[in-house]
Design a protein around this motif. Structure first.
Motif, mmCIF file in Angstrom:
data_model
loop_
_atom_site.group_PDB
_atom_site.id
_atom_site.type_symbol
_atom_site.label_atom_id
_atom_site.label_comp_id
_atom_site.label_asym_id
_atom_site.label_seq_id
_atom_site.Cartn_x
_atom_site.Cartn_y
_atom_site.Cartn_z
ATOM 1 N N VAL A 78 -34.873 22.931 22.658
ATOM 2 C CA VAL A 78 -35.404 21.632 22.170
ATOM 3 C C VAL A 78 -35.826 20.772 23.501
ATOM 4 N N ILE A 79 -37.046 20.094 23.314
ATOM 5 C CA ILE A 79 -37.557 19.215 24.368
ATOM 6 C C ILE A 79 -37.872 17.847 23.579
ATOM 7 N N PRO A 80 -37.020 17.130 23.525
ATOM 8 C CA PRO A 80 -37.290 15.741 22.896
ATOM 9 C C PRO A 80 -38.203 14.896 23.928
ATOM 10 N N ILE A 162 -33.006 20.401 26.433
ATOM 11 C CA ILE A 162 -33.554 19.950 27.825
ATOM 12 C C ILE A 162 -33.940 18.169 27.733
ATOM 13 N N PHE A 163 -33.142 17.497 28.067
ATOM 14 C CA PHE A 163 -33.179 15.994 28.005
ATOM 15 C C PHE A 163 -34.103 15.643 29.359
ATOM 16 N N TYR A 164 -35.185 14.971 29.285
ATOM 17 C CA TYR A 164 -35.917 14.396 30.259
ATOM 18 C C TYR A 164 -35.338 13.072 30.608
ATOM 19 N N THR A 165 -34.507 12.654 31.832
ATOM 20 C CA THR A 165 -34.169 11.387 32.124
ATOM 21 C C THR A 165 -34.970 10.790 33.402
ATOM 22 N N SER A 166 -35.170 9.446 33.360
ATOM 23 C CA SER A 166 -35.775 8.948 34.590
ATOM 24 C C SER A 166 -35.063 9.197 35.805
ATOM 25 N N VAL A 210 -28.914 11.632 25.141
ATOM 26 C CA VAL A 210 -27.967 12.192 24.980
ATOM 27 C C VAL A 210 -26.761 11.443 24.338
ATOM 28 N N PHE A 211 -26.716 10.225 24.516
ATOM 29 C CA PHE A 211 -25.496 9.461 24.166
ATOM 30 C C PHE A 211 -25.818 9.531 22.446
ATOM 31 N N ALA A 212 -27.173 9.221 22.092
ATOM 32 C CA ALA A 212 -27.235 9.383 20.583
ATOM 33 C C ALA A 212 -26.761 10.688 19.956
ATOM 34 N N VAL A 213 -27.361 11.645 20.612
ATOM 35 C CA VAL A 213 -27.061 12.893 20.263
ATOM 36 C C VAL A 213 -25.576 13.482 20.380
ATOM 37 N N ALA A 214 -25.060 13.130 21.343
ATOM 38 C CA ALA A 214 -23.710 13.698 21.493
ATOM 39 C C ALA A 214 -22.630 12.978 20.724
ATOM 40 N N SER A 215 -22.667 11.605 20.895
ATOM 41 C CA SER A 215 -21.437 10.606 20.288
ATOM 42 C C SER A 215 -21.910 10.547 18.576
ATOM 43 N N PRO A 216 -22.824 10.070 18.380
ATOM 44 C CA PRO A 216 -22.808 9.666 16.698
ATOM 45 C C PRO A 216 -23.077 11.127 15.992
ATOM 46 N N VAL A 217 -23.991 11.907 16.561
ATOM 47 C CA VAL A 217 -24.435 13.029 15.783
ATOM 48 C C VAL A 217 -23.198 14.013 16.056
ATOM 49 N N PHE A 218 -23.014 14.799 17.227
ATOM 50 C CA PHE A 218 -22.171 15.795 17.493
ATOM 51 C C PHE A 218 -20.647 15.226 17.164
ATOM 52 N N GLY A 219 -20.280 14.043 17.507
ATOM 53 C CA GLY A 219 -19.130 13.573 17.200
ATOM 54 C C GLY A 219 -18.893 13.545 15.820
ATOM 55 N N PHE A 299 -12.137 -3.402 17.799
ATOM 56 C CA PHE A 299 -11.965 -3.277 19.166
ATOM 57 C C PHE A 299 -13.208 -2.378 19.643
ATOM 58 N N ILE A 300 -13.449 -2.660 21.112
ATOM 59 C CA ILE A 300 -14.550 -1.979 21.789
ATOM 60 C C ILE A 300 -13.942 -0.786 22.504
ATOM 61 N N LEU A 301 -14.351 0.354 22.342
ATOM 62 C CA LEU A 301 -13.654 1.562 23.256
ATOM 63 C C LEU A 301 -14.797 1.656 24.370
ATOM 64 N N GLU A 302 -14.796 1.525 25.568
ATOM 65 C CA GLU A 302 -15.386 1.542 26.646
ATOM 66 C C GLU A 302 -15.332 2.986 27.277
ATOM 67 N N VAL A 303 -16.309 3.742 27.359
ATOM 68 C CA VAL A 303 -16.477 5.131 27.664
ATOM 69 C C VAL A 303 -17.580 5.337 28.985
ATOM 70 N N TYR A 304 -17.454 6.526 29.561
ATOM 71 C CA TYR A 304 -18.448 6.846 30.562
ATOM 72 C C TYR A 304 -18.795 8.197 30.445
ATOM 73 N N GLY A 305 -20.154 8.443 30.567
ATOM 74 C CA GLY A 305 -20.728 9.830 30.633
ATOM 75 C C GLY A 305 -22.114 9.432 31.013
ATOM 76 N N LEU A 306 -22.825 10.793 30.871
ATOM 77 C CA LEU A 306 -24.193 10.829 31.544
ATOM 78 C C LEU A 306 -24.991 11.962 31.080
ATOM 79 N N THR A 307 -26.151 12.325 31.090
ATOM 80 C CA THR A 307 -26.718 13.215 30.613
ATOM 81 C C THR A 307 -26.139 14.613 30.938
ATOM 82 N N GLU A 308 -26.034 14.536 32.522
ATOM 83 C CA GLU A 308 -25.431 15.686 32.910
ATOM 84 C C GLU A 308 -24.135 16.185 32.608
#
Length: 506
Positions: A78-80, A162-166, A210-219, A299-308
């Motif tokens: 997939v190439i979004p 393959i996610f294209y990021t700035s 990736v945030f949208a695909v990984a967290s709400p969708v795959f989660g 509550f707010i759960l603070e997390v950290y991640g990146l496309t990589e």
């Protein structure tokens, strides 16, 4: 595990539960499996072969996820493509990715026709016309039933998306994420967030990220939850959706939480189902976190991640101590380290570059071997983010390596100044960057926006900072703007503010 087997397991496990909703349309896990099987068979009929790339250009919609999973099931990658991109940006991604097929919608026809001569490898463009109810209704012409799908031998290390990021290279960079990355990260995310079958979330973050695909969708896919898809973020609409759909957790970036906080003050929506906000993508001010939790009763759960990292490296524990301002602890089966400039691990409390390794790590960048070699060393991914760790193992992001301000020999981290600015009652948003200075090399400059009806002068902001910051951390300049530049996910773009010049009379 490949994602074909991964999805089959979820379909078998959650069958008639609702997986996706948009408006009044719902798709169960079982229906999603059947629809994507038939669409994948159609793509195979159109000539898609294992490993070939298919671009997807839709706004956030059911079509987006139907397209993603059907491409993967057919053996493709997939190439979004971000629908807000200009023709120039779209042309670059289509050409660079070597996409053979493009799935898109009629409103993009003019842009696509404009750039078609620049994409010689793009052999087929399939439009969903205004009269077509979905992309499924278009593709089913090439496959009479789901049983027409031919099996594809896919391994965990095969490309999925393959996610294209700035990036800093002047053009977007393609981050390769594999079947194994997602089949690991989905359950890991569900575990870290404490997701259950009765959870309902919103995918309003762009599904090209990736945030949208990984967290709400795959989660959700990993835990049997439901995903409500919204085309774009608008605070009032999101609050209404929380009440209407019974949303239990909301993933977003800090600016979204800021907008929701102020919008909720003026609305009478019932948000009693909401138990958690999930903040990632940028630093959330401690002031906003505390105020938001108090107003929303969640509550707010603070997390950290990146496309990589396929979306997650660290997270505050959902059942345990959550530290405001921290990105939490390293998640299961992932390793982290903090290194100094010489590549040595720093002492507790000292700042270093955060690196990680694990099954969530990208295999590299598409067609950029030099950047891959620079970023991934001995399996460790160098994030470029600067962080420190406390005595309990919690991490705190202090900035980006490239955003570090060195003024007169002192290291200044923009996040620290921004945290102070956010405590001022007149300031709505804040961003700090380094600007050139003939004497000190660099000095901090603050960019702010104000709450409606508020006013403040540059001098007042500087005097306010003097109460809380050492002299070398105090902004040399303050620029008040109507708005700050943001990415399509709502992150403030520091790099676009970096070009500011010191005024001649300073």
């Amino acid at each position: 595990m490949n994602l074909i087997d991964f999805l089959k397991e979820r379909v078998k496990q959650f069958g008639n539960k609702i997986f996706l909703r948009q408006g009044e349309v719902s798709i169960t896990y079982k229906e999603f499996g059947i629809l994507t099987d038939q669409m994948a068979a159609a793509l195979q009929t159109l000539g898609l072969k294992k490993g070939e790339h298919v671009a997807v250009l839709f706004p956030n919609s059911l079509d987006t996820l139907l397209a993603y999973f059907s491409i993967i099931k057919a053996g493709g990658t997939v190439i979004p493509i971000n629908p807000v991109y200009t023709p120039r940006e779209m042309a670059f991604i289509l050409a660079n990715s070597e996409a053979k097929i493009l799935l898109t919608a009629a409103p993009f026809r003019e842009k696509i026709q404009e750039i078609k001569p620049q994409t010689p490898l793009l052999s087929q463009i399939i439009f969903r016309e205004e009269t077509d109810p979905s992309i499924f209704s278009v593709l089913k012409k090439w496959a009479s039933s789901p049983s027409a799908l031919k099996p594809v031998d896919l391994a965990a290390e095969d490309k999925a998306i393959i996610f294209y990021t700035s990036g800093t290279l002047g053009q977007p960079k393609g981050v390769i994420l594999t079947h194994g990355n997602f089949s690991f990260s989905g359950p890991n995310i569900a575990q870290a967030y404490g997701l259950k079958e009765n959870d309902v979330t919103i995918a309003v973050l762009p599904l090209v990220h990736v945030f949208a695909v990984a967290s709400p969708v795959f989660g959700s896919l990993s835990s049997g939850g439901t995903v409500v898809i919204m085309e774009r973020f608008q605070a009032e609409s999101v609050l209404q959706a929380i009440e209407y759909y019974g949303i239990t957790w909301f993933p977003g970036v800090p600016t979204m939480f800021n907008y929701l906080y102020h919008a909720y003050e003026k609305m009478a929506t019932n948000i009693k189902t909401l138990r958690m906000g999930l903040s990632g993508g940028a630093s959330l001010s401690v002031e906003l976190l505390k105020n938001w939790e108090k107003r929303f009763g969640a509550f707010i759960l603070e997390v950290y991640g990146l496309t990589e990292s396929t979306g997650l490296v660290t997270a505050n524990p959902v059942h345990g101590l959550r530290k405001p301002g921290s990105i939490g602890l390293t998640v299961s089966h992932v390793q982290t380290r903090l290194l100094d400039k010489e590549g040595q691990e720093v002492k507790q409390g000292e700042v270093g570059e955060l690196i990680f390794k694990g099954p969530n790590a990208t295999k590299g960048y598409w067609k950029i071997p030099q950047l891959t070699a620079e970023t991934i060393r001995d399996g460790w991914v160098y994030t470029g983010d600067l962080a420190k760790q406390d005595e309990d193992g919690y991490f705190y992001i202090v900035g980006r390596k490239k955003e570090l301000i060195i003024t007169g020999g002192y290291n200044v981290y923009p996040r620290e100044i921004e945290e102070v600015l956010y405590t001022h009652p007149a300031i709505y948003e804040a961003a700090v960057v380094g600007i050139p200075d003939e004497v000190k090399g660099e000095v901090p400059k603050a960019f702010i926006t104000l709450h409606p009806g508020q006013s403040i002068s540059e001098k007042e902001v500087i005097e306010f900072c003097k109460q809380y910051l050492a002299h070398y951390k105090i902004p040399k300049q303050v620029e008040i703007r109507k708005e700050l530049p943001k990415s399509s996910t709502g992150k403030i773009l520091h790099r676009e503010l970096k070009g500011a010049k010191i005024e001649a009379d300073k």
